[in-house]
Design a protein around this motif. Structure first.
Motif, PDB file in Angstrom:
ATOM      1  N   GLY A 167       0.814  -1.208   0.000  1.00 14.22           N
ATOM      2  CA  GLY A 167       0.000   0.000   0.000  1.00 14.22           C
ATOM      3  C   GLY A 167       0.845   1.253   0.000  1.00 14.22           C
ATOM      4  N   ALA A 168       0.186   2.365  -0.311  1.00 18.40           N
ATOM      5  CA  ALA A 168       0.819   3.689  -0.277  1.00 18.40           C
ATOM      6  C   ALA A 168       0.119   4.533   0.771  1.00 18.40           C
ATOM      7  CB  ALA A 168       0.717   4.363  -1.644  1.00 18.40           C
ATOM      8  N   ILE A 169       0.892   5.321   1.532  1.00 22.16           N
ATOM      9  CA  ILE A 169       0.319   6.097   2.624  1.00 22.16           C
ATOM     10  C   ILE A 169       0.929   7.493   2.690  1.00 22.16           C
ATOM     11  CG2 ILE A 169       2.003   5.270   4.352  1.00 22.16           C
ATOM     12  CD1 ILE A 169      -0.349   5.258   6.390  1.00 22.16           C
ATOM     13  N   ALA A 170       0.125   8.416   3.180  1.00 24.81           N
ATOM     14  CA  ALA A 170       0.495   9.797   3.522  1.00 24.81           C
ATOM     15  C   ALA A 170       0.235  10.753   2.359  1.00 24.81           C
ATOM     16  CB  ALA A 170       1.939   9.930   4.003  1.00 24.81           C
ATOM     17  N   GLY A 171      -0.742  11.616   2.573  1.00 27.47           N
ATOM     18  CA  GLY A 171      -1.074  12.626   1.583  1.00 27.47           C
ATOM     19  C   GLY A 171      -1.805  12.073   0.375  1.00 27.47           C
ATOM     20  N   ILE A 172      -2.379  10.876   0.515  1.00 26.58           N
ATOM     21  CA  ILE A 172      -3.099  10.249  -0.590  1.00 26.58           C
ATOM     22  C   ILE A 172      -4.588  10.568  -0.450  1.00 26.58           C
ATOM     23  CG2 ILE A 172      -3.610   8.123  -1.832  1.00 26.58           C
ATOM     24  CD1 ILE A 172      -0.652   8.784  -1.815  1.00 26.58           C
ATOM     25  N   GLY A 173      -5.133  11.222  -1.459  1.00 29.42           N
ATOM     26  CA  GLY A 173      -6.559  11.484  -1.528  1.00 29.42           C
ATOM     27  C   GLY A 173      -7.099  10.989  -2.845  1.00 29.42           C
ATOM     28  N   LEU A 174      -8.279  11.439  -3.176  1.00 28.20           N
ATOM     29  CA  LEU A 174      -8.919  10.959  -4.391  1.00 28.20           C
ATOM     30  C   LEU A 174      -8.094  11.286  -5.637  1.00 28.20           C
ATOM     31  CD1 LEU A 174     -11.493   9.481  -5.238  1.00 28.20           C
ATOM     32  CD2 LEU A 174     -12.593  11.711  -5.518  1.00 28.20           C
ATOM     33  N   ALA A 175      -7.526  12.484  -5.692  1.00 27.99           N
ATOM     34  CA  ALA A 175      -6.778  12.893  -6.885  1.00 27.99           C
ATOM     35  C   ALA A 175      -5.501  12.083  -7.078  1.00 27.99           C
ATOM     36  CB  ALA A 175      -6.452  14.382  -6.811  1.00 27.99           C
ATOM     37  N   ARG A 176      -4.849  11.705  -5.971  1.00 27.77           N
ATOM     38  CA  ARG A 176      -3.579  10.989  -6.076  1.00 27.77           C
ATOM     39  C   ARG A 176      -3.736   9.472  -6.107  1.00 27.77           C
ATOM     40  NH1 ARG A 176      -0.274  14.800  -1.787  1.00 27.77           N
ATOM     41  NH2 ARG A 176       0.808  16.104  -3.330  1.00 27.77           N
ATOM     42  N   THR A 177      -4.920   8.974  -5.850  1.00 30.43           N
ATOM     43  CA  THR A 177      -5.113   7.528  -5.806  1.00 30.43           C
ATOM     44  C   THR A 177      -4.755   6.847  -7.124  1.00 30.43           C
ATOM     45  OG1 THR A 177      -6.719   7.547  -3.996  1.00 30.43           O
ATOM     46  CG2 THR A 177      -6.845   5.706  -5.537  1.00 30.43           C
ATOM     47  N   PRO A 178      -5.227   7.313  -8.278  1.00 28.68           N
ATOM     48  CA  PRO A 178      -4.819   6.653  -9.527  1.00 28.68           C
ATOM     49  C   PRO A 178      -3.311   6.671  -9.741  1.00 28.68           C
ATOM     50  CG  PRO A 178      -6.713   8.083  -9.906  1.00 28.68           C
ATOM     51  CD  PRO A 178      -6.205   8.382  -8.533  1.00 28.68           C
ATOM     52  N   GLN A 179      -2.648   7.764  -9.341  1.00 28.36           N
ATOM     53  CA  GLN A 179      -1.202   7.833  -9.483  1.00 28.36           C
ATOM     54  C   GLN A 179      -0.500   6.816  -8.593  1.00 28.36           C
ATOM     55  OE1 GLN A 179      -1.569  12.272  -8.698  1.00 28.36           O
ATOM     56  NE2 GLN A 179       0.269  12.240  -9.990  1.00 28.36           N
ATOM     57  N   ALA A 180      -1.039   6.615  -7.386  1.00 23.18           N
ATOM     58  CA  ALA A 180      -0.446   5.626  -6.483  1.00 23.18           C
ATOM     59  C   ALA A 180      -0.554   4.225  -7.061  1.00 23.18           C
ATOM     60  CB  ALA A 180      -1.130   5.695  -5.119  1.00 23.18           C
ATOM     61  N   ILE A 181      -1.696   3.906  -7.632  1.00 18.62           N
ATOM     62  CA  ILE A 181      -1.876   2.580  -8.228  1.00 18.62           C
ATOM     63  C   ILE A 181      -0.982   2.423  -9.457  1.00 18.62           C
ATOM     64  CG2 ILE A 181      -3.532   0.985  -9.244  1.00 18.62           C
ATOM     65  CD1 ILE A 181      -3.941   1.581  -6.218  1.00 18.62           C
ATOM     66  N   GLU A 182      -0.891   3.477 -10.268  1.00 25.12           N
ATOM     67  CA  GLU A 182      -0.026   3.431 -11.443  1.00 25.12           C
ATOM     68  C   GLU A 182       1.430   3.223 -11.043  1.00 25.12           C
ATOM     69  OE1 GLU A 182       2.811   4.634 -14.328  1.00 25.12           O
ATOM     70  OE2 GLU A 182       2.387   5.839 -12.545  1.00 25.12           O
ATOM     71  N   ALA A 183       1.816   3.772  -9.880  1.00 27.30           N
ATOM     72  CA  ALA A 183       3.189   3.624  -9.385  1.00 27.30           C
ATOM     73  C   ALA A 183       3.470   2.230  -8.850  1.00 27.30           C
ATOM     74  CB  ALA A 183       3.471   4.663  -8.302  1.00 27.30           C
ATOM     75  N   GLY A 184       2.430   1.402  -8.728  1.00 27.18           N
ATOM     76  CA  GLY A 184       2.637   0.029  -8.297  1.00 27.18           C
ATOM     77  C   GLY A 184       1.943  -0.369  -7.013  1.00 27.18           C
ATOM     78  N   ALA A 185       1.214   0.549  -6.393  1.00 24.50           N
ATOM     79  CA  ALA A 185       0.508   0.218  -5.153  1.00 24.50           C
ATOM     80  C   ALA A 185      -0.679  -0.698  -5.445  1.00 24.50           C
ATOM     81  CB  ALA A 185       0.022   1.479  -4.456  1.00 24.50           C
ATOM     82  N   ASP A 186      -0.948  -1.597  -4.522  1.00 26.86           N
ATOM     83  CA  ASP A 186      -2.143  -2.438  -4.593  1.00 26.86           C
ATOM     84  C   ASP A 186      -3.327  -1.785  -3.908  1.00 26.86           C
ATOM     85  OD1 ASP A 186      -0.888  -4.771  -5.869  1.00 26.86           O
ATOM     86  OD2 ASP A 186       0.253  -4.889  -4.005  1.00 26.86           O
ATOM     87  N   GLY A 187      -3.074  -0.688  -3.217  1.00 30.58           N
ATOM     88  CA  GLY A 187      -4.122   0.037  -2.522  1.00 30.58           C
ATOM     89  C   GLY A 187      -3.549   1.235  -1.810  1.00 30.58           C
ATOM     90  N   VAL A 188      -4.423   1.973  -1.139  1.00 36.19           N
ATOM     91  CA  VAL A 188      -4.001   3.184  -0.435  1.00 36.19           C
ATOM     92  C   VAL A 188      -4.490   3.151   1.009  1.00 36.19           C
ATOM     93  CG1 VAL A 188      -3.932   4.575  -2.531  1.00 36.19           C
ATOM     94  CG2 VAL A 188      -6.061   4.459  -1.211  1.00 36.19           C
ATOM     95  N   ALA A 189      -3.731   3.808   1.873  1.00 34.97           N
ATOM     96  CA  ALA A 189      -4.087   3.954   3.280  1.00 34.97           C
ATOM     97  C   ALA A 189      -4.354   5.433   3.539  1.00 34.97           C
ATOM     98  CB  ALA A 189      -2.962   3.453   4.177  1.00 34.97           C
ATOM     99  N   VAL A 190      -5.521   5.733   4.122  1.00 41.28           N
ATOM    100  CA  VAL A 190      -5.926   7.128   4.267  1.00 41.28           C
ATOM    101  C   VAL A 190      -6.557   7.376   5.632  1.00 41.28           C
ATOM    102  CG1 VAL A 190      -6.336   7.315   1.778  1.00 41.28           C
ATOM    103  CG2 VAL A 190      -8.242   6.781   3.297  1.00 41.28           C
ATOM    104  N   ILE A 191      -6.480   8.629   6.056  1.00 43.03           N
ATOM    105  CA  ILE A 191      -7.217   9.104   7.239  1.00 43.03           C
ATOM    106  C   ILE A 191      -8.149  10.229   6.808  1.00 43.03           C
ATOM    107  CG2 ILE A 191      -7.081  10.081   9.557  1.00 43.03           C
ATOM    108  CD1 ILE A 191      -4.213   8.980   9.740  1.00 43.03           C
ATOM    109  N   SER A 192      -7.558  11.372   6.467  1.00 41.92           N
ATOM    110  CA  SER A 192      -8.338  12.574   6.165  1.00 41.92           C
ATOM    111  C   SER A 192      -9.270  12.381   4.984  1.00 41.92           C
ATOM    112  CB  SER A 192      -7.403  13.755   5.890  1.00 41.92           C
ATOM    113  OG  SER A 192      -6.599  14.041   7.010  1.00 41.92           O
TER     114      SER A 192
END
Length: 219
Positions: A167-192
């Motif tokens: 997973g990818a974490i920190a500063g990940i929101g809706l806009a950055r989620t596709p970029q995180a997956i494209e970078a190789g993440a299988d998912g994202v970890a979010v709070i805010s």
């Protein structure tokens, strides 16, 4: 060992969310919106309160099929009967945590640098979460690694554990989620991106849809 669906990790952070909110209700809203794993994080509360909160969140999630892990605290995870723990470099060693928790509990590991990536390769873990990628309102990151750093660390882990969810974490929101997956993440970890939104269930649903769509494109 458990199979972990890490597409959307909703982190119920007591310090970020505050005592006025019902953590169990928020966790349930996130699960109904599509969160695939919930993490309870609480850095400052007394142990007894942490156990009580973990039990309350766990009870709220009953019947959803969404597992709950506790950040850092193996003792709280054991006492509250949740599905696992998430540990970092300053917490209990993965080998010790596994001996205490057994083979059927989830253990996740934070990866911030190459040493952590090697620990992920050597450790008996069920997922890794790489970060922090960017600055975040809930946790100050001294050295954000960005997507380039994520790619580098994910590649190190996948050399030895190609099937391990990352997973990818920190500063990940809706806009950055596709970029995180494209970078190789299988998912994202979010709070805010979930728990500081007016409707946690709707926010989780949007994020889950974004993750699933990006994974489809990557495939």
């Amino acid at each position: 060992m458990p199979d972990v669906d890490y597409r959307l990790n909703a982190i119920v952070d007591f310090d970020a969310i505050g005592p006025a909110k019902d953590l169990g209700a928020l966790a349930l809203a996130a699960a109904r919106g599509g969160a695939t794993i919930i993490q309870y994080r609480d850095k400052n509360s007394p142990t007894r309160q942490m156990v009580e909160r973990a039990r309350a969140i766990h009870a709220a999630l009953r019947g959803t099929g969404v597992p709950l892990v506790v950040n850092d605290r193996i003792d709280v995870a054991l006492a509250s009967g949740v599905e696992g723990v998430h540990v970092g470099r300053e917490d209990m060693l993965v080998a010790d945590a596994r001996r205490l928790l057994g083979r059927d509990r989830i253990i996740g590991l934070t990866v911030k640098n190459e040493d952590d990536a090697r620990a992920a390769l050597d450790g008996d873990i069920d997922y890794a979460c790489i970060g922090g990628l960017f600055e975040t309102p809930t946790k100050h990151n001294l050295s954000p690694i960005g997507f380039d750093g994520f790619r580098r660390l994910a590649a190190l882990i996948r050399q030895g554990k190609p099937e391990l969810p990352i997973g990818a974490i920190a500063g990940i929101g809706l806009a950055r989620t596709p970029q995180a997956i494209e970078a190789g993440a299988d998912g994202v970890a979010v709070i805010s991106a979930i728990f500081r939104q007016p409707d946690a269930e709707a926010a989780a649903r949007q994020l889950r849809e974004a993750v699933d769509a990006a994974l489809t494109v990557r495939a």
